[in-house]
Design a protein around this motif. Structure first.
Motif, mmCIF file in Angstrom:
data_model
loop_
_atom_site.group_PDB
_atom_site.id
_atom_site.type_symbol
_atom_site.label_atom_id
_atom_site.label_comp_id
_atom_site.label_asym_id
_atom_site.label_seq_id
_atom_site.Cartn_x
_atom_site.Cartn_y
_atom_site.Cartn_z
ATOM 1 N N UNK A 172 -5.802 9.741 12.519
ATOM 2 C CA UNK A 172 -6.348 9.990 11.364
ATOM 3 C C UNK A 172 -7.195 11.224 11.197
ATOM 4 N N UNK A 173 -7.079 12.071 12.200
ATOM 5 C CA UNK A 173 -7.750 13.552 12.359
ATOM 6 C C UNK A 173 -7.164 14.489 11.326
ATOM 7 N N UNK A 174 -5.707 14.562 11.519
ATOM 8 C CA UNK A 174 -5.049 15.359 10.721
ATOM 9 C C UNK A 174 -4.449 14.782 9.529
ATOM 10 N N UNK A 175 -4.253 13.418 9.619
ATOM 11 C CA UNK A 175 -3.277 12.555 8.916
ATOM 12 C C UNK A 175 -4.050 11.434 8.212
ATOM 13 N N UNK A 176 -5.347 11.891 7.693
ATOM 14 C CA UNK A 176 -6.011 10.777 7.106
ATOM 15 C C UNK A 176 -5.175 9.990 5.833
ATOM 16 N N UNK A 177 -5.163 8.653 6.031
ATOM 17 C CA UNK A 177 -4.507 7.649 5.141
ATOM 18 C C UNK A 177 -5.078 6.626 4.702
ATOM 19 N N UNK A 178 -4.966 6.151 3.505
ATOM 20 C CA UNK A 178 -5.584 4.846 3.036
ATOM 21 C C UNK A 178 -4.466 3.916 2.829
ATOM 22 N N UNK A 179 -4.880 2.885 3.812
ATOM 23 C CA UNK A 179 -3.677 1.758 3.882
ATOM 24 C C UNK A 179 -4.398 0.584 3.373
ATOM 25 N N UNK A 206 6.185 13.720 13.431
ATOM 26 C CA UNK A 206 6.984 12.769 12.370
ATOM 27 C C UNK A 206 5.921 12.433 11.337
ATOM 28 N N UNK A 207 6.374 12.554 10.160
ATOM 29 C CA UNK A 207 5.564 12.077 9.185
ATOM 30 C C UNK A 207 6.142 11.398 8.026
ATOM 31 N N UNK A 208 5.717 10.430 7.069
ATOM 32 C CA UNK A 208 6.235 9.866 6.225
ATOM 33 C C UNK A 208 5.604 9.364 4.959
ATOM 34 N N UNK A 209 6.296 9.538 3.762
ATOM 35 C CA UNK A 209 5.663 9.184 2.342
ATOM 36 C C UNK A 209 6.622 8.005 1.931
ATOM 37 N N UNK A 210 5.753 6.788 1.448
ATOM 38 C CA UNK A 210 6.392 5.741 1.092
ATOM 39 C C UNK A 210 5.462 4.242 1.073
ATOM 40 N N UNK A 211 5.991 3.396 0.729
ATOM 41 C CA UNK A 211 5.559 2.118 0.292
ATOM 42 C C UNK A 211 5.587 1.157 1.266
ATOM 43 N N UNK A 218 4.000 -6.999 11.076
ATOM 44 C CA UNK A 218 3.841 -5.563 10.881
ATOM 45 C C UNK A 218 3.730 -5.097 9.674
ATOM 46 N N UNK A 219 3.138 -3.910 9.430
ATOM 47 C CA UNK A 219 3.034 -3.075 8.065
ATOM 48 C C UNK A 219 4.400 -2.309 8.182
ATOM 49 N N UNK A 220 5.452 -2.682 7.356
ATOM 50 C CA UNK A 220 6.559 -2.335 7.160
ATOM 51 C C UNK A 220 6.945 -1.204 5.860
ATOM 52 N N UNK A 221 7.438 -0.177 6.117
ATOM 53 C CA UNK A 221 7.884 0.625 4.954
ATOM 54 C C UNK A 221 9.072 0.051 4.294
ATOM 55 N N UNK A 222 9.045 0.272 2.861
ATOM 56 C CA UNK A 222 10.143 -0.172 2.115
ATOM 57 C C UNK A 222 10.883 0.855 1.691
ATOM 58 N N UNK A 223 10.575 2.189 2.243
ATOM 59 C CA UNK A 223 11.241 3.400 2.006
ATOM 60 C C UNK A 223 11.713 3.942 3.241
ATOM 61 N N UNK A 224 12.858 4.450 3.430
ATOM 62 C CA UNK A 224 13.340 5.013 4.921
ATOM 63 C C UNK A 224 12.880 6.284 5.248
ATOM 64 N N UNK A 248 0.920 -1.067 -0.044
ATOM 65 C CA UNK A 248 0.099 0.165 0.226
ATOM 66 C C UNK A 248 0.837 1.484 0.000
ATOM 67 N N UNK A 249 0.763 2.372 -0.838
ATOM 68 C CA UNK A 249 1.436 3.497 -0.962
ATOM 69 C C UNK A 249 0.827 4.403 -0.299
ATOM 70 N N UNK A 250 1.664 4.973 0.568
ATOM 71 C CA UNK A 250 1.168 6.137 1.559
ATOM 72 C C UNK A 250 1.889 7.582 1.180
ATOM 73 N N UNK A 251 0.948 8.315 0.968
ATOM 74 C CA UNK A 251 1.736 9.590 0.464
ATOM 75 C C UNK A 251 1.925 10.903 1.480
ATOM 76 N N UNK A 252 1.137 10.538 2.546
ATOM 77 C CA UNK A 252 1.786 11.590 3.780
ATOM 78 C C UNK A 252 1.017 11.027 4.721
ATOM 79 N N UNK A 253 1.502 10.799 5.857
ATOM 80 C CA UNK A 253 1.099 9.889 6.942
ATOM 81 C C UNK A 253 1.928 9.940 8.137
#
Length: 294
Positions: free
Chosen positions: A205-212, A153-158, A121-127, A13-18
């Motif tokens: 999810x209130x300020x960082x709504x994300x689709x996983x 802290x926020x992250x964008x990645x797969x 765990x749902x692990x990011x493939x991007x650091x 699942x790609x996450x653009x801003x979370x």
């Protein structure tokens, strides 16, 4: 299908801003996310506990009543559930552990059901790149206080996760005086699959709504219990390592009863022969479950 023992599913699942899963605060005004270190790099992750909580929540959204938490019956004991897997899908699929205190000459006892659903765990493939979201809380300003400045802290990645379901233990074993009928077993597994398809974490999810929810899945129903795709779904940029997936399917051909690849168009580069849309892939898996429990 009847000789199958497990269903395994690895998803991307790609996450653009979370800011998916909070960790302990490093300082008072910074809310950190959970990360694992690999060499000098850190990779965010969503804990398996959080994924299981998300699945439980979606099962409730889908109309399944959940086993409510109850207080421990012994001093300093941990709270548990009603421990009724025949009535509650979460007690059946996710298990429980409980204790009962001694009364008079009656000894205390412990009860447990090992989880049928195994979750990575749902692990990011991007650091993690050190990105922070800057915020200010003005709630106390009118009463004479100063604005409260904070960072998150926020992250964008797969992200990649895996689920394995022990099909031969659904609706039977510890906690059951009598096995559930096959129709209900199939219904419970298919509801869980719907929860995976619509996976959504409620935290932050209130300020960082994300689709996983999954945008890619590799699934197989197996004669053995082995998360065969767990480390074999790899991506470089947006390019899927198709050869690794094909080799995995070839290596476990004798253990695989059936398999399916589902991909949402536009997210990844790399064609996999006979792949389906995400919806069609989940529909095919549901058919496996019906055939298994017939």
């Amino acid at each position: 299908m009847k000789n199958a023992k497990a269903l395994t599913l690895t998803y991307l699942t790609p996450v653009s801003f979370a800011s998916l899963n909070g960790s302990d605060k490093e300082t008072d005004n910074i809310s950190s996310i959970k990360k694992i270190s690999v060499g000098v790099e850190q990779f965010p992750y969503v804990s398996s506990q959080a994924v299981r909580r998300a699945l439980r929540n979606q099962l409730e959204v889908l109309g399944r009543p959940l086993s409510e938490g109850i207080a421990a019956s012994i001093s300093k004991g941990a709270a548990t559930t009603k421990q009724e897997p025949d009535k509650y899908i979460d007690d059946d699929l996710f298990g429980y552990m409980g204790t009962e205190g001694a009364e008079g000459k009656t000894k205390g006892k412990a009860t447990k059901r090992t989880s049928v659903v195994r979750v990575s765990p749902l692990i990011a493939l991007n650091s993690y790149q050190g990105d922070l979201d800057f915020g200010t809380n003005y709630m106390g300003v009118k009463s004479g206080g100063d604005p409260n400045i904070f960072e998150t802290e926020i992250h964008s990645g797969l992200y990649r996760g895996t689920i394995l379901i022990e099909l031969d233990r659904v609706g039977s074993g510890d906690g059951f005086e009598k096995d559930l009928d096959n129709k209900e077993k199939a219904a419970r597994v298919k509801d869980l699959l719907s929860a995976v398809k619509n996976l959504w974490a409620s935290g932050r999810q209130t300020r960082f709504l994300a689709d996983i929810s999954p945008k890619f899945i590799a699934a197989a129903i197996l004669k053995t219990k082995n998360p065969i795709f767990l480390e074999s779904v790899q991506v470089e940029g947006k390019k899927l390592n198709v050869d690794m997936i094909k080799e995995t399917l070839k290596d476990y051909n004798s253990e695989i009863v059936s398999s399916v690849i589902g991909v949402r168009k536009g997210f990844f580069i790399g064609d996999i022969e006979n792949s389906k849309s995400i919806g069609d892939a989940f529909d095919e898996i549901a058919k496996w479950i019906d055939q298994h429990y017939v």
